[in-house]
Design an enzyme around this catalytic site. Structure first.
Site, PDB file in Angstrom:
ATOM      1  N   ASN A   1     -69.711 -37.144   3.711  1.00  0.00           N
ATOM      2  CA  ASN A   1     -69.467 -35.700   3.688  1.00  0.00           C
ATOM      3  C   ASN A   1     -70.680 -35.017   4.320  1.00  0.00           C
ATOM      4  O   ASN A   1     -71.735 -34.940   3.702  1.00  0.00           O
ATOM      5  CB  ASN A   1     -69.279 -35.263   2.223  1.00  0.00           C
ATOM      6  CG  ASN A   1     -69.185 -33.752   2.072  1.00  0.00           C
ATOM      7  OD1 ASN A   1     -69.048 -33.026   3.055  1.00  0.00           O
ATOM      8  ND2 ASN A   1     -69.260 -33.286   0.839  1.00  0.00           N
TER       9      ASN A   1
ATOM     10  N   LYS B   1     -71.085 -31.978   4.998  1.00  0.00           N
ATOM     11  CA  LYS B   1     -71.293 -30.602   4.517  1.00  0.00           C
ATOM     12  C   LYS B   1     -71.553 -29.659   5.698  1.00  0.00           C
ATOM     13  O   LYS B   1     -70.979 -29.856   6.762  1.00  0.00           O
ATOM     14  CB  LYS B   1     -72.409 -30.566   3.471  1.00  0.00           C
ATOM     15  CG  LYS B   1     -72.159 -31.581   2.356  1.00  0.00           C
ATOM     16  CD  LYS B   1     -73.006 -31.375   1.134  1.00  0.00           C
ATOM     17  CE  LYS B   1     -72.628 -32.429   0.101  1.00  0.00           C
ATOM     18  NZ  LYS B   1     -73.344 -32.262  -1.157  1.00  0.00           N
TER      19      LYS B   1
ATOM     20  N   HIS C   1     -64.079 -30.033  -3.728  1.00  0.00           N
ATOM     21  CA  HIS C   1     -65.500 -30.418  -3.849  1.00  0.00           C
ATOM     22  C   HIS C   1     -66.193 -29.400  -4.759  1.00  0.00           C
ATOM     23  O   HIS C   1     -65.892 -28.209  -4.720  1.00  0.00           O
ATOM     24  CB  HIS C   1     -66.167 -30.455  -2.474  1.00  0.00           C
ATOM     25  CG  HIS C   1     -67.548 -31.040  -2.538  1.00  0.00           C
ATOM     26  ND1 HIS C   1     -68.635 -30.306  -2.965  1.00  0.00           N
ATOM     27  CD2 HIS C   1     -68.005 -32.281  -2.289  1.00  0.00           C
ATOM     28  CE1 HIS C   1     -69.704 -31.095  -2.953  1.00  0.00           C
ATOM     29  NE2 HIS C   1     -69.353 -32.300  -2.558  1.00  0.00           N
TER      30      HIS C   1
ATOM     31  N   GLU D   1     -68.922 -27.941  -4.672  1.00  0.00           N
ATOM     32  CA  GLU D   1     -69.553 -26.780  -4.022  1.00  0.00           C
ATOM     33  C   GLU D   1     -68.512 -25.695  -3.750  1.00  0.00           C
ATOM     34  O   GLU D   1     -68.816 -24.503  -3.780  1.00  0.00           O
ATOM     35  CB  GLU D   1     -70.276 -27.229  -2.737  1.00  0.00           C
ATOM     36  CG  GLU D   1     -71.582 -27.936  -3.088  1.00  0.00           C
ATOM     37  CD  GLU D   1     -72.034 -28.979  -2.087  1.00  0.00           C
ATOM     38  OE1 GLU D   1     -71.569 -28.971  -0.933  1.00  0.00           O
ATOM     39  OE2 GLU D   1     -72.869 -29.827  -2.476  1.00  0.00           O
TER      40      GLU D   1
ATOM     41  N   GLU E   1     -67.591 -37.025  -8.884  1.00  0.00           N
ATOM     42  CA  GLU E   1     -68.916 -36.576  -8.473  1.00  0.00           C
ATOM     43  C   GLU E   1     -69.512 -35.682  -9.557  1.00  0.00           C
ATOM     44  O   GLU E   1     -69.198 -34.486  -9.623  1.00  0.00           O
ATOM     45  CB  GLU E   1     -68.820 -35.775  -7.167  1.00  0.00           C
ATOM     46  CG  GLU E   1     -68.265 -36.561  -6.004  1.00  0.00           C
ATOM     47  CD  GLU E   1     -68.687 -35.946  -4.675  1.00  0.00           C
ATOM     48  OE1 GLU E   1     -69.337 -36.660  -3.899  1.00  0.00           O
ATOM     49  OE2 GLU E   1     -68.404 -34.774  -4.443  1.00  0.00           O
TER      50      GLU E   1
ATOM     51  N   GLY F   1     -76.875 -34.095  -4.513  1.00  0.00           N
ATOM     52  CA  GLY F   1     -77.992 -33.547  -3.772  1.00  0.00           C
ATOM     53  C   GLY F   1     -79.261 -33.403  -4.587  1.00  0.00           C
ATOM     54  O   GLY F   1     -80.208 -32.747  -4.163  1.00  0.00           O
TER      55      GLY F   1
ATOM     56  N   SER G   1     -75.791 -38.506  -4.877  1.00  0.00           N
ATOM     57  CA  SER G   1     -77.061 -39.170  -4.544  1.00  0.00           C
ATOM     58  C   SER G   1     -76.927 -40.682  -4.345  1.00  0.00           C
ATOM     59  O   SER G   1     -77.824 -41.439  -4.720  1.00  0.00           O
ATOM     60  CB  SER G   1     -78.133 -38.845  -5.587  1.00  0.00           C
ATOM     61  OG  SER G   1     -78.361 -37.437  -5.639  1.00  0.00           O
TER      62      SER G   1
HETATM   63  P1  PGA Z   1     -75.091 -36.265  -2.084  1.00  0.00           P
HETATM   64  O1  PGA Z   1     -73.686 -35.464  -1.992  1.00  0.00           O
HETATM   65  O2  PGA Z   1     -74.807 -37.694  -1.702  1.00  0.00           O
HETATM   66  O3  PGA Z   1     -75.996 -35.564  -1.093  1.00  0.00           O
HETATM   67  O4  PGA Z   1     -75.564 -36.141  -3.483  1.00  0.00           O
HETATM   68  C1  PGA Z   1     -72.468 -36.043  -2.367  1.00  0.00           C
HETATM   69  C2  PGA Z   1     -71.341 -35.056  -2.182  1.00  0.00           C
HETATM   70  O5  PGA Z   1     -71.516 -33.866  -2.486  1.00  0.00           O
HETATM   71  O6  PGA Z   1     -70.229 -35.417  -1.730  1.00  0.00           O
END
Ligand code: PGA
Length: 251
Positions: free
Chosen positions: A9, A11, A95, A97, A167, A173, A212
């Protein structure tokens, strides 16, 4: 046997130049045949990525799509059928976010999930709890409600052609990863919830872990019985690191 999947992803990262570099890096990877690989670039770069990855067995998906599957008067949105036309085969739905920052809630996510499937896209439903919810002991309740809202409206059969990504919001992140056992416990609960409705669907659906994931922790996570790969954010922007995570899923 479920075929593991590793998805990147990206982003809201990338310029045409950096995307071109990443495409080159991905083209250079030797991919294990047993792993399905996908990337989710920003909408703006989807055509570039589809063209750049021609002939390489990496699928391309979008990070979001509209609530309607066809075309229409929906300023600023992109429909699942347009994504299919552009060469996408997958789309992220819900997601964290988007749930948190764009206020996307169950009603909208059910429509997005259904519209994606109506156009032939495979939805990757993202679910997970916040730190506050985990600390209040509500992890399984939250995850089960997020999954249950789709099952209630669209039926468990919708997951015969979908992927689920667990997640935990606190691990995205942040550099904090759920321990393999913490992730496995939630994945097992997700599969049990599906199995209560239809065991064949439950056994077939891929459950990805996200939050992460790096090459350094991927082997342990992917070694758990109900973790069928990962949804990778930050580490997917580096082709070598992403490649190492893909190899971890192939072991
Ligand atoms: P990350 O994000 O690996 O940077 O923690 C995962 C995601 O949001 O899909």
């Amino acid at each position: 046997m479920r075929r593991p999947m590793v998805a990147g992803n990206w982003k809201m990262h990338g310029t045409r130049a950096s995307v071109a570099e990443l495409i080159n890096g991905l083209r250079d990877l030797a991919l294990p045949s047993g792993v399905e690989v996908a990337v989710f670039p920003p909408l703006l770069h989807i055509s570039q990525v589809v063209d750049g990855l021609k002939g390489k067995s990496i699928s391309v998906g979008a990070q979001n799509s509209a609530v309607e599957s066809g075309q229409g008067a929906l300023t600023g949105e992109v429909s699942p059928s347009q994504l299919v036309d552009a060469g996408c085969s997958l789309v992220l739905v819900g997601h964290s976010e988007r749930r948190q920052l764009m206020g996307e809630q169950d009603g909208v996510l059910i429509r997005k999930f259904a519209a994606a499937q109506a156009s032939g896209l495979v939805p990757v439903l993202c679910i997970g709890e916040t730190l506050e919810q985990r600390e209040a002991g509500k992890t399984l309740e939250v995850v089960s409600q997020q999954l249950g809202s789709i099952i209630d409206e669209l039926g468990v059969g919708a997951f015969a052609k979908a992927v689920i990504a667990y997640e935990p919001v606190w691990a995205i992140g942040t550099g904090l990863t759920a321990s393999p056992q913490q992730a496995q416990d939630v994945h097992a609960a997700i599969r049990a919830q599906l199995a209560a409705e239809n065991s064949e669907v439950a056994q077939g659906v891929r459950l990805l872990y996200g939050g992460s994931v790096k090459a350094a922790n991927a082997v342990e996570l992917f070694g758990m019985p109900d973790i069928d790969g990962g949804l990778i954010g930050g580490a997917s922007l580096n082709a070598d690191e992403f490649g190492a995570i893909i190899r971890a899923a192939g072991n």
